[in-house]
Design a protein around this motif. Structure first.
Motif, short mmCIF file in Angstrom:
data_model
loop_
_atom_site.label_atom_id
_atom_site.label_comp_id
_atom_site.label_asym_id
_atom_site.label_seq_id
_atom_site.Cartn_x
_atom_site.Cartn_y
_atom_site.Cartn_z
N THR A 97 0.39 -1.22 -0.01
CA THR A 97 0.12 0.07 -0.22
C THR A 97 0.29 1.69 -0.35
N THR A 98 2.00 1.14 0.60
CA THR A 98 2.70 2.65 0.47
C THR A 98 2.80 3.07 -0.41
N GLY A 99 3.68 2.03 -0.89
CA GLY A 99 4.68 2.64 -2.66
C GLY A 99 3.40 2.22 -3.24
N HIS A 100 2.43 1.78 -3.51
CA HIS A 100 1.56 2.37 -4.35
C HIS A 100 1.04 3.74 -3.96
N LEU A 154 2.37 -3.77 -7.40
CA LEU A 154 3.03 -2.34 -7.73
C LEU A 154 3.30 -2.88 -9.33
N LYS A 155 3.71 -3.37 -9.57
CA LYS A 155 3.33 -3.41 -11.47
C LYS A 155 2.49 -3.24 -11.59
N ARG A 156 1.43 -3.31 -11.33
CA ARG A 156 0.14 -3.35 -12.82
C ARG A 156 -0.22 -1.93 -12.30
N VAL A 157 -0.43 -1.45 -10.74
CA VAL A 157 -0.82 0.03 -10.44
C VAL A 157 0.23 0.98 -11.42
N PHE A 187 9.93 -0.15 -9.84
CA PHE A 187 10.85 -0.42 -8.79
C PHE A 187 11.83 -1.26 -9.26
N ARG A 188 12.52 -1.58 -7.92
CA ARG A 188 13.81 -2.64 -8.34
C ARG A 188 13.70 -3.98 -7.25
#
Length: 267
Positions: A88-91, A124-127, A141-142
């Motif tokens: 969630t935080t990354g999103h 993360l890939k999808r958003v 991102f890595r």
């Protein structure tokens, strides 16, 4: 109070029964305080259903985004979430960057391998790229996997640690910079920062595989070390298990010796 009255920043009522109030200028108060009532306090179950994924009690992304808009208002902030969960935080960081053109970065830590690979990273890939009819937020991102701990509970170097792993840690902790990509992990010269060369005597890097062979700075090991790239007379920092030279000899050679593992910075 006297200063506020002089600046005409106190508003008095019609009589003594009315409490005076402070006047706030809009130009000096453009940022609102956080609301006292938490909004978006549900979960993101519907969001996960849209993506065809499942995660128990995910944090609401909109709430996290609103928090970050206050606490990470600097557009170059780095946000750390030590319990990443569903990501969630990354999103939220990606969403906030998309809103205000920021360049915030995030570090997410998730210890469960299956969750990290199949939920956190996949979300993360999808958003970033988009999913269904929802356009992507952009960014990237890595994904990195943590290796074995460098030190055991006694502060000693763990038996599983490879030379290359310890070299990266030593170089970064000493210089604050990542180890040069040109370093191949097969030489005791682990990098040069400024005009200082850094050497590591560990794990038989000089070819002697005995318990302490090649890990102690002696006359023999000193002559086996690669030359300083900038020539003699430039400073050298050498990490090893022991040193046979006294302070005067080290000073003449331009060497600062640091003993393993006690003089390795760990924070």
């Amino acid at each position: 109070m006297e200063q506020l009255i002089k600046k005409q920043l106190i508003v008095f009522g019609k009589d003594h029964d009315t409490q005076p109030q402070q006047k706030l200028l809009l130009s000096e108060n453009l940022t609102e305080n956080l609301p006292s009532v938490v909004r978006y306090a549900g979960s993101d179950d519907q969001f996960f259903a849209q993506m065809g994924m499942s995660f128990e009690n995910p944090k609401p992304q909109q709430f996290t985004l609103s928090m970050l808009s206050v606490f990470a208002s600097d557009k170059t902030s780095i946000i750390l979430d030590s319990f990443a969960g569903s990501g969630t935080t990354g999103h939220a960081v990606l969403g906030l960057n998309a809103v205000d053109g920021g360049n915030r970065r995030f570090i997410l830590v998730e210890m469960e391998q299956q969750i990290a690979s199949n939920i956190t990273a996949e979300r993360l890939k999808r958003v970033i790229n988009g999913y269904g009819d929802t356009p992507g937020l952009g960014g990237g991102f890595r994904f990195a996997t943590l290796g074995s701990p460098l030190f055991d509970e006694r502060g000693q170097i763990s038996g599983e640690v490879r030379f290359a792993d310890l070299a990266r840690h030593v170089y970064f902790s000493e210089t604050g910079e990542p180890q040069p990509k040109t370093t191949n992990g097969k030489s005791p010269l682990i990098g040069v920062c400024g005009r200082t060369a850094y050497y590591l005597l560990f794990n038989g890097i000089l070819g002697d595989k005995s318990v302490s062979g090649g890990n102690i700075l002696t006359e023999k090991t000193l002559h086996q070390l690669p030359a300083h790239p900038f020539g003699a007379g430039n400073p050298r920092v050498i990490f090893g298990e022991g040193c046979r030279f006294g302070p005067a000899r080290l000073e003449r050679e331009g060497i600062a010796f640091k003993q393993l593992p006690y003089e390795i910075r760990v924070s």
